[in-house]
Design an enzyme around this catalytic site. Structure first.
Site, PDB file in Angstrom:
ATOM      1  N   ARG A  61     -15.377   1.478 -10.182  1.00 60.51           N
ATOM      2  CA  ARG A  61     -15.543   0.479 -11.247  1.00 60.51           C
ATOM      3  C   ARG A  61     -15.189  -0.929 -10.785  1.00 60.51           C
ATOM      4  NH1 ARG A  61     -12.517   4.606 -13.425  1.00 60.51           N
ATOM      5  NH2 ARG A  61     -13.734   6.108 -14.621  1.00 60.51           N
ATOM      6  N   ILE A  62     -14.011  -1.073 -10.187  1.00 54.88           N
ATOM      7  CA  ILE A  62     -13.565  -2.416  -9.795  1.00 54.88           C
ATOM      8  C   ILE A  62     -14.392  -2.918  -8.612  1.00 54.88           C
ATOM      9  CG2 ILE A  62     -11.612  -3.757  -8.898  1.00 54.88           C
ATOM     10  CD1 ILE A  62      -9.770  -1.746 -10.462  1.00 54.88           C
ATOM     11  N   THR A  92      -5.869  -5.149  -3.726  1.00 55.30           N
ATOM     12  CA  THR A  92      -5.408  -5.090  -5.129  1.00 55.30           C
ATOM     13  C   THR A  92      -5.362  -3.629  -5.577  1.00 55.30           C
ATOM     14  OG1 THR A  92      -7.673  -5.339  -5.935  1.00 55.30           O
ATOM     15  CG2 THR A  92      -6.338  -7.349  -5.809  1.00 55.30           C
ATOM     16  N   SER A  93      -5.436  -2.670  -4.618  1.00 56.35           N
ATOM     17  CA  SER A  93      -5.478  -1.260  -5.031  1.00 56.35           C
ATOM     18  C   SER A  93      -4.058  -0.699  -5.136  1.00 56.35           C
ATOM     19  CB  SER A  93      -6.352  -0.435  -4.086  1.00 56.35           C
ATOM     20  OG  SER A  93      -5.829  -0.395  -2.773  1.00 56.35           O
ATOM     21  N   ARG A  94      -3.527  -0.166  -4.046  1.00 57.46           N
ATOM     22  CA  ARG A  94      -2.136   0.291  -4.001  1.00 57.46           C
ATOM     23  C   ARG A  94      -1.601  -0.023  -2.615  1.00 57.46           C
ATOM     24  NH1 ARG A  94      -2.226   0.227  -8.624  1.00 57.46           N
ATOM     25  NH2 ARG A  94      -1.780   1.865 -10.150  1.00 57.46           N
ATOM     26  N   ASP A 116      -1.943  -8.036  -3.719  1.00 58.30           N
ATOM     27  CA  ASP A 116      -1.328  -7.961  -5.049  1.00 58.30           C
ATOM     28  C   ASP A 116      -0.405  -6.752  -5.124  1.00 58.30           C
ATOM     29  OD1 ASP A 116      -1.005  -8.821  -7.768  1.00 58.30           O
ATOM     30  OD2 ASP A 116      -2.195  -7.079  -8.378  1.00 58.30           O
ATOM     31  N   GLU A 175       7.458  -1.958  -3.502  1.00 59.69           N
ATOM     32  CA  GLU A 175       7.372  -3.018  -4.514  1.00 59.69           C
ATOM     33  C   GLU A 175       8.661  -3.241  -5.293  1.00 59.69           C
ATOM     34  OE1 GLU A 175       3.918  -2.544  -6.975  1.00 59.69           O
ATOM     35  OE2 GLU A 175       2.570  -2.874  -5.292  1.00 59.69           O
ATOM     36  N   HIS A 218       1.806  -7.584  -8.225  1.00 59.94           N
ATOM     37  CA  HIS A 218       1.042  -6.537  -8.917  1.00 59.94           C
ATOM     38  C   HIS A 218       0.538  -7.052 -10.279  1.00 59.94           C
ATOM     39  CE1 HIS A 218       0.454  -1.943  -8.931  1.00 59.94           C
ATOM     40  NE2 HIS A 218      -0.449  -2.499  -9.723  1.00 59.94           N
ATOM     41  N   ALA A 274      -2.786  -8.141 -10.937  1.00 59.41           N
ATOM     42  CA  ALA A 274      -4.242  -8.223 -11.095  1.00 59.41           C
ATOM     43  C   ALA A 274      -4.726  -7.745 -12.463  1.00 59.41           C
ATOM     44  CB  ALA A 274      -4.931  -7.423  -9.995  1.00 59.41           C
ATOM     45  N   PHE A 275      -3.988  -6.839 -13.072  1.00 61.34           N
ATOM     46  CA  PHE A 275      -4.408  -6.276 -14.361  1.00 61.34           C
ATOM     47  C   PHE A 275      -4.066  -7.201 -15.537  1.00 61.34           C
ATOM     48  CE2 PHE A 275      -0.573  -5.462 -16.751  1.00 61.34           C
ATOM     49  CZ  PHE A 275       0.370  -5.804 -15.795  1.00 61.34           C
TER      50      PHE A 275
HETATM   51  P1  NAD Z   1     -12.549   4.177  -9.510  1.00 58.06           P
HETATM   52  O1  NAD Z   1     -12.083   5.578  -9.603  1.00 58.06           O
HETATM   53  O2  NAD Z   1     -13.609   3.724 -10.447  1.00 58.06           O
HETATM   54  O3  NAD Z   1     -13.087   3.901  -8.018  1.00 58.06           O
HETATM   55  C1  NAD Z   1     -12.434   4.346  -6.878  1.00 58.06           C
HETATM   56  C2  NAD Z   1     -13.467   4.606  -5.794  1.00 58.06           C
HETATM   57  O4  NAD Z   1     -12.769   5.012  -4.617  1.00 58.06           O
HETATM   58  C3  NAD Z   1     -14.450   5.726  -6.138  1.00 58.06           C
HETATM   59  O5  NAD Z   1     -15.784   5.281  -5.957  1.00 58.06           O
HETATM   60  C4  NAD Z   1     -14.094   6.853  -5.186  1.00 58.06           C
HETATM   61  O6  NAD Z   1     -15.217   7.621  -4.774  1.00 58.06           O
HETATM   62  C5  NAD Z   1     -13.501   6.072  -4.009  1.00 58.06           C
HETATM   63  N1  NAD Z   1     -12.629   6.889  -3.183  1.00 58.06           N
HETATM   64  C6  NAD Z   1     -11.728   7.830  -3.556  1.00 58.06           C
HETATM   65  N2  NAD Z   1     -11.121   8.356  -2.485  1.00 58.06           N
HETATM   66  C7  NAD Z   1     -11.649   7.738  -1.398  1.00 58.06           C
HETATM   67  C8  NAD Z   1     -11.427   7.843  -0.001  1.00 58.06           C
HETATM   68  N3  NAD Z   1     -10.545   8.716   0.498  1.00 58.06           N
HETATM   69  N4  NAD Z   1     -12.131   7.044   0.823  1.00 58.06           N
HETATM   70  C9  NAD Z   1     -13.043   6.168   0.317  1.00 58.06           C
HETATM   71  N5  NAD Z   1     -13.318   6.029  -0.998  1.00 58.06           N
HETATM   72  C10 NAD Z   1     -12.606   6.801  -1.836  1.00 58.06           C
HETATM   73  O7  NAD Z   1     -11.245   3.302  -9.610  1.00 58.06           O
HETATM   74  P2  NAD Z   1     -11.144   1.753 -10.048  1.00 58.06           P
HETATM   75  O8  NAD Z   1     -11.088   1.661 -11.532  1.00 58.06           O
HETATM   76  O9  NAD Z   1     -12.186   0.965  -9.336  1.00 58.06           O
HETATM   77  O10 NAD Z   1      -9.679   1.400  -9.515  1.00 58.06           O
HETATM   78  C11 NAD Z   1      -9.366   1.480  -8.130  1.00 58.06           C
HETATM   79  C12 NAD Z   1      -7.872   1.388  -7.946  1.00 58.06           C
HETATM   80  O11 NAD Z   1      -7.428   0.063  -8.225  1.00 58.06           O
HETATM   81  C13 NAD Z   1      -7.026   2.251  -8.901  1.00 58.06           C
HETATM   82  O12 NAD Z   1      -6.921   3.591  -8.481  1.00 58.06           O
HETATM   83  C14 NAD Z   1      -5.680   1.563  -8.872  1.00 58.06           C
HETATM   84  O13 NAD Z   1      -4.865   2.137  -7.873  1.00 58.06           O
HETATM   85  C15 NAD Z   1      -6.042   0.125  -8.502  1.00 58.06           C
HETATM   86  N6  NAD Z   1      -5.730  -0.807  -9.604  1.00 58.06           N
HETATM   87  C16 NAD Z   1      -4.885  -1.837  -9.357  1.00 58.06           C
HETATM   88  C17 NAD Z   1      -4.578  -2.747 -10.371  1.00 58.06           C
HETATM   89  C18 NAD Z   1      -3.675  -3.933 -10.135  1.00 58.06           C
HETATM   90  O14 NAD Z   1      -3.174  -4.509 -11.102  1.00 58.06           O
HETATM   91  N7  NAD Z   1      -3.464  -4.361  -8.899  1.00 58.06           N
HETATM   92  C19 NAD Z   1      -5.119  -2.558 -11.645  1.00 58.06           C
HETATM   93  C20 NAD Z   1      -5.988  -1.501 -11.860  1.00 58.06           C
HETATM   94  C21 NAD Z   1      -6.292  -0.628 -10.833  1.00 58.06           C
END
Ligand code: NAD
Length: 344
Positions: free
Chosen positions: A155-156, A234-236, A260, A265, A308, A310-311
């Site tokens: 999604r992101i 911005t993931s983890r 982020d 943390e 952290h 971004a949200f």
């Molecule tokens: P999502 O589930 O829609 O997308 C994640 C993508 O990663 C999917 O397309 C999946 O197929 C892929 N994926 C999973 N495992 C994988 C791997 N081993 N190798 C390659 N690709 C892989 O998730 P999203 O809504 O886009 O969110 C992504 C992440 O962003 C969340 O899991 C969260 O950890 C992080 N996030 C951070 C903040 C912030 O404030 N910084 C806020 C929201 C989400």
């Protein structure tokens, strides 16, 4: 069953919003400003549900504090702070927020890209802190025509691709489950991770934190990164091996990083100005090496770190609260909650 819920890490307008909505569905609640790990909880047996946010770990010791717990909800997309397996083994259901507006995090990630590409932080600091008005040393790079590598095109990631296309960037993607329709719709190609690292001017990480994504960027593949590229996370935090990141910055493989999230943390500053984990935190998994590496990066002018955040928009938080309330409502009315699927 007791119908009382404890909501942690909440205050201000969000506390009022939750109070009104939870009362509407006929549940009692207590609100805590702090995390479930630090709050002094008077009657833990009175809660059949807790609602938490990212940060403090909801591990076995936390779960065991609540003898009548039946539901944990997290007001976040990521759920790696919760011991899902242990909760499952105790028959506790879990609710999360699978999405709340992919635009929110993608907009922030793109903000980090612009911050780095145009040295925005250094320019702002020069005026605000130094009261100097000149642009020497602030030369940046155009984004038009540059390649953005998106790791995780969910999604992101997908929303970030749309934004990048608006800036006339070329985009390549890497995902464990490539989405052909998406690549056709948005006009980008899937490549292997090493190719993405080698060809991208900007790399942005959008995978969840899973065993398969632990240190996805690491000492073995950091040398594959195109010299002079920028890395955005911005993931983890643990998706990047911090030591590898520091090495890549030191060796100038990376021109900069926008983070982020960090591998460690829960940090506090001591009297000497060092960033350390809270002294009350007795957990055994303190990674001092990573704390020191984080400290090194905080001092690098080409590294931008945000807490952290971004949200963190009003709209996103309202959507998060609404999903949390729906999860709680669904559970207490006998329906399913979003998280259940993860416990199979
Ligand atoms: P999502 O589930 O829609 O997308 C994640 C993508 O990663 C999917 O397309 C999946 O197929 C892929 N994926 C999973 N495992 C994988 C791997 N081993 N190798 C390659 N690709 C892989 O998730 P999203 O809504 O886009 O969110 C992504 C992440 O962003 C969340 O899991 C969260 O950890 C992080 N996030 C951070 C903040 C912030 O404030 N910084 C806020 C929201 C989400």
């Amino acid at each position: 069953m007791y119908k009382k819920i404890a909501i942690f890490q909440i205050d201000g307008w969000q506390a009022k919003y939750m109070t009104d909505k939870i009362k509407e569905i006929g549940l009692d609640l207590d609100l805590f400003k702090g995390g479930v790990d630090v709050e002094d909880i008077k009657n833990p047996e009175s809660y059949s549900a807790i609602s938490v946010f990212v940060g403090p770990k909801v591990d076995k010791s936390v779960i065991d504090k609540f003898p009548n717990l039946k539901l944990i909800t997290t007001r976040s997309t990521g759920f790696d702070h919760i011991d899902i397996e242990y909760a499952g083994s105790m028959g506790i259901k879990l609710g999360y927020v699978p999405h709340y507006g992919e635009n929110t995090v993608a907009e922030f990630a793109f903000g980090l890209i612009l911050t780095l590409s145009r040295k925005l932080y250094l320019g702002i600091k020069r005026i605000k802190e130094d009261r100097e008005f000149y642009f020497d040393g602030l030369e940046g790079v155009d984004l038009k025509g540059k390649t953005l590598g998106v790791v995780g095109t969910g999604r992101i990631g997908a929303h970030l691709i749309k934004i990048a296309k608006g800036f006339d960037m070329d985009v390549i993607g890497y995902d464990a489950y490539p989405n052909k329709k998406l690549s056709e719709k948005l006009g980008f190609e899937y490549v292997e991770l090493d190719e993405l690292l080698a060809d991208s001017d900007f790399i942005s990480l959008h995978v969840p934190y899973l065993p398969s994504t632990h240190h996805l960027i690491n000492k073995n593949n950091i040398n594959n990164i195109k010299k002079g590229a920028y890395l955005i996370n911005t993931s983890r935090g643990p998706v990047i091996e911090t030591e590898a990141l520091v090495l890549a910055l030191d060796k100038k493989i990376l021109a900069g990083a926008g983070l982020d999230v960090l591998e460690e943390e829960n940090i506090e500053k001591d009297e000497m100005g060092y960033w350390l984990r809270d002294v009350d935190d007795n957990s055994e998994d303190i990674n001092l090496r990573v704390l020191l590496e984080n400290n090194l990066m905080m001092n690098m002018p080409n590294v931008v770190i945000t807490p952290h955040n971004a949200f963190n928009t009003k709209e996103a938080k309202t959507r998060i609260l609404n999903t949390d309330i729906d999860n709680i409502k669904s559970f207490f009315s006998g329906g399913s909650v979003e998280f259940e699927i993860l416990q199979k």
